[in-house]
Design an enzyme around this catalytic site. Structure first.
Site, PDB file in Angstrom:
ATOM      1  N   GLU A 293       0.827  -1.210   0.000  1.00 39.24           N
ATOM      2  CA  GLU A 293       0.000   0.000   0.000  1.00 39.24           C
ATOM      3  C   GLU A 293       0.859   1.256   0.000  1.00 39.24           C
ATOM      4  O   GLU A 293       0.634   2.189  -0.770  1.00 39.24           O
ATOM      5  CB  GLU A 293      -0.923  -0.001   1.224  1.00 39.24           C
ATOM      6  CG  GLU A 293      -1.825   1.217   1.326  1.00 39.24           C
ATOM      7  CD  GLU A 293      -2.826   1.261   0.201  1.00 39.24           C
ATOM      8  OE1 GLU A 293      -2.807   2.254  -0.549  1.00 39.24           O
ATOM      9  OE2 GLU A 293      -3.613   0.315   0.048  1.00 39.24           O
ATOM     10  N   ASP A 297       1.014   4.084  -3.038  1.00 39.97           N
ATOM     11  CA  ASP A 297       0.636   5.486  -2.821  1.00 39.97           C
ATOM     12  C   ASP A 297       1.758   6.441  -3.208  1.00 39.97           C
ATOM     13  O   ASP A 297       1.539   7.435  -3.908  1.00 39.97           O
ATOM     14  CB  ASP A 297       0.257   5.705  -1.353  1.00 39.97           C
ATOM     15  CG  ASP A 297      -1.046   5.035  -0.972  1.00 39.97           C
ATOM     16  OD1 ASP A 297      -1.802   4.649  -1.884  1.00 39.97           O
ATOM     17  OD2 ASP A 297      -1.308   4.886   0.233  1.00 39.97           O
ATOM     18  N   SER A 504      -7.384   2.162  -3.624  1.00 43.52           N
ATOM     19  CA  SER A 504      -6.122   2.683  -3.091  1.00 43.52           C
ATOM     20  C   SER A 504      -5.256   3.243  -4.201  1.00 43.52           C
ATOM     21  O   SER A 504      -4.432   4.132  -3.970  1.00 43.52           O
ATOM     22  CB  SER A 504      -5.339   1.566  -2.395  1.00 43.52           C
ATOM     23  OG  SER A 504      -5.810   1.354  -1.101  1.00 43.52           O
ATOM     24  N   ASP A 546     -17.363  11.964 -17.743  1.00 42.12           N
ATOM     25  CA  ASP A 546     -18.504  11.223 -17.196  1.00 42.12           C
ATOM     26  C   ASP A 546     -18.411   9.756 -17.623  1.00 42.12           C
ATOM     27  O   ASP A 546     -18.272   9.444 -18.802  1.00 42.12           O
ATOM     28  CB  ASP A 546     -19.803  11.847 -17.704  1.00 42.12           C
ATOM     29  CG  ASP A 546     -21.031  11.320 -16.979  1.00 42.12           C
ATOM     30  OD1 ASP A 546     -20.858  10.628 -15.961  1.00 42.12           O
ATOM     31  OD2 ASP A 546     -22.148  11.617 -17.439  1.00 42.12           O
ATOM     32  N   ILE A 547     -18.488   8.854 -16.636  1.00 40.02           N
ATOM     33  CA  ILE A 547     -18.425   7.414 -16.906  1.00 40.02           C
ATOM     34  C   ILE A 547     -19.846   6.868 -16.865  1.00 40.02           C
ATOM     35  O   ILE A 547     -20.551   7.016 -15.865  1.00 40.02           O
ATOM     36  CB  ILE A 547     -17.546   6.689 -15.856  1.00 40.02           C
ATOM     37  CG1 ILE A 547     -16.205   7.396 -15.706  1.00 40.02           C
ATOM     38  CG2 ILE A 547     -17.369   5.231 -16.244  1.00 40.02           C
ATOM     39  CD1 ILE A 547     -15.391   7.510 -16.963  1.00 40.02           C
ATOM     40  N   GLY A 565     -24.192  11.563 -15.638  1.00 37.43           N
ATOM     41  CA  GLY A 565     -24.267  12.347 -14.417  1.00 37.43           C
ATOM     42  C   GLY A 565     -23.674  11.576 -13.246  1.00 37.43           C
ATOM     43  O   GLY A 565     -23.005  10.547 -13.425  1.00 37.43           O
TER      44      GLY A 565
END
Length: 586
Positions: A293, A297, A504, A546-547, A565
């Protein structure tokens, strides 16, 4: 008659004094669980002489004014937009009323709390003090026990219920550690390895000049993301003022050597660049133990935002309780340690990303509200705060309530549900992107729909109709707010490249784009974006892709479906840096 008057006066004084002497024993329940939180088991009673750091969150006298100010300075249509507050101004707004301070001090004195053990935050809204279990039990009208986590074998000292003297009602918001069982080791990281996706060849540099649909749909690298979200031509110019913060938990350590290997492979121009580590509340910087992790990051936040200064906050709780020893400082809880540290700093980063969370229902409401209000303070000072939305779709496991009723229900994730953070969901593929099946999303059971989001969530709920009625809270804060790529990320861990997925990956990716926008604003003499959501749900929405396809199944359902939307799979969509840059530059 004179003698009688004296007697009557003495009796009256005695009667008056008795309630004052007993008022600290007149308890009202502050929070309780109906059963031991899932994943934990009772080990035995806590030793009476075990000492721990107790944190007391006091009612913040002008919190409503703080939140009102937060919305004003975060709304592009308001005349105060961008006029963020200083640390001193925030502390003045969260300072408790003098009556609260006096009452709480009297309470502590009554229970013989050592004044030298008391530490107060800058705003005096948080008090930390050293107490024994026996002392805490008397103060809170409760019984502490030792509990063991079945997966991590971690022992903690907690209680299933705690109370406060009724006279403190409206003066104390939360006390910890009490009923919040979340710890650094038991909380959820929102990433996972993908052994089914073959990583790229370690011996060959991998940089693409444009979005290669075939390549970038299966494996994701910084160059894929920079091209996809159109940051590849931007050169940061305010690196002396702009910075990026990453919160790390779970004893996860970001590795310097792995970052250089990552840069050589995926961002050659950044070789030699690095990050700073701040060890917080017992956090460490173990370079012999690189974390999945932590490396994810750091590598992707820097892979996109380089050369913006990045700080990794290695945050630990206090040492876990050992059943056979009188271990001190057993607070060991996420969020509060980091928040209190950051809020007490004179200078803060403009952008933060955190890739951890819990099922909202496992976090006591008093604790969740206090943490969420802490994020409001941070936002009012000009910080943009991103949280991953979780990797369980609308909920993982049996999806039943923990109130003793075992009702089937979608399980939202906290802190993503806090209305003062920007929750980031996940997508996959390119041209077009689609919502990925694990993207956490839904509606909060704790926080109501914030004003900036009302129109967006109402439109989605209207399209949903009666589907899933009873499984979610129609009046709750909807999440995620936005999204970014979330699988096939190529991460160097211990010198080897591995494929990693999860929101993540999405959170630091989106946050890195925001960090570049903040760089652009600061380099042009303007204020950073600060709390993003009022901007994103208004003028900023046209700067997002927009997905409109994909879903997030869970709880034995197909979950929600992405649509035109806002939707609780991908939020308002993924970033287009060029469009956002034009919008914030107006």
């Amino acid at each position: 008659m004179i003698w009688s008057a004296v007697v009557v006066f003495a009796l009256v004084q005695r009667c008056v004094s008795k309630p004052l002497a007993k008022r600290w024993d007149d308890f009202a329940v502050k929070h309780s669980w109906t059963e031991i939180p899932r994943g934990w088991e009772l080990h035995g009673p806590a030793p009476a002489d075990h000492s721990m750091d107790m944190r007391i969150g006091l009612k913040q006298d002008r919190l409503d004014e703080l939140i009102s100010t937060l919305y004003k300075v975060s709304d592009p249509a308001h005349e105060r937009y961008g006029a963020h507050l200083s640390a001193e101004e925030v502390q003045a707004l969260v300072a408790p009323h003098p009556n609260t301070l006096g009452l709480v001090d009297s309470w502590l004195t009554h229970y013989d709390v050592d004044p030298s053990s008391i530490h107060r935050s800058g705003g005096k809204d948080w008090i930390t003090l050293r107490v024994s279990v026996a002392q805490a039990e008397r103060m809170l009208g409760t019984k502490y026990n030792v509990y063991r986590h079945s997966k991590t074998s971690e022992y903690v000292v907690r209680t299933l219920s705690y109370s406060l003297p009724t006279i403190l009602t409206g003066h104390v918001d939360v006390v910890a550690p009490t009923t919040y069982f979340g710890t650094m080791r038991s909380m959820k990281s929102t990433s996972f390895k993908q052994p089914n996706i073959k990583p790229v060849d370690s011996d060959v540099n991998f940089v693409v000049d444009a979005v290669d649909a075939k390549t970038c749909s299966s494996i994701v690298t910084p160059s894929c993301l920079r091209a996809l979200y159109k940051t590849d031509s931007y050169k940061p110019a305010a690196t002396d003022k702009n910075s990026f913060g990453i919160t790390g938990y779970l004893e996860e350590y970001a590795n310097f050597a792995d970052l250089q290997t990552f840069f050589k492979k995926f961002r050659p121009d950044a070789v030699g660049g690095n990050f700073t580590v701040v060890e917080l509340n017992g956090g460490k910087n173990d370079q012999s133990n690189p974390g999945t992790e932590a490396n994810l990051d750091v590598q992707y936040s820097l892979g996109i935002s380089y050369p913006t200064p990045n700080t990794y906050y290695s945050t630990d709780g206090s040492p876990p309780f050992k059943p056979d020893a009188n271990a001190p400082n057993n607070t060991n809880e996420p969020y509060l340690d980091w928040l209190n540290f950051i809020l007490n700093q004179t200078t803060i980063s403009q952008t933060y990303s955190t890739s951890y969370g819990d099922d909202e229902q496992t976090v006591p409401p008093d604790y969740a509200n206090s943490v969420c209000n802490g994020f409001a303070q941070l936002g009012s000072r000009g910080a943009s705060i991103m949280f991953s939305s979780g990797d369980s779709g609308v909920g993982g496991g049996a999806c039943t309530t923990n109130d003793g009723k075992n009702k089937t229900q979608f399980l939202p994730s906290f802190p993503a549900t806090c209305p003062f953070v920007t929750a980031v969901g996940a997508t996959t593929q390119v041209n077009p992107e689609v919502g990925i099946n694990f993207s956490g999303g839904g509606f909060s059971n704790y926080f109501s729909t914030p004003p900036y989001q009302t129109a967006a969530t109402e439109a989605f709920l209207k399209s949903l109709g009666t589907k899933y009625s009873g499984l979610y809270n129609k009046t709750g804060r909807g999440y995620p707010d936005v999204a970014a790529q979330g699988q096939g990320f190529q991460v160097v861990i211990g010198g080897q490249i591995q494929s990693i997925a999860g929101t993540s990956a999405s959170s630091p990716t989106f946050a890195a784009v925001i960090s570049l926008l903040n760089d652009y604003l600061i380099s042009n003499g303007k204020s950073p974006l600060g709390f993003l959501n009022p901007f994103l749900y208004s003028t900023g929405s046209s700067g997002l892709n927009d997905i409109t396809s994909g879903s997030n199944p869970g709880c034995s359902t197909k979950g929600f479906t992405a649509r035109a939307g806002w939707d609780p799979v991908t939020g308002l969509g993924t970033p287009d840096f060029g469009k956002l840059q034009a919008l914030v530059g107006k």
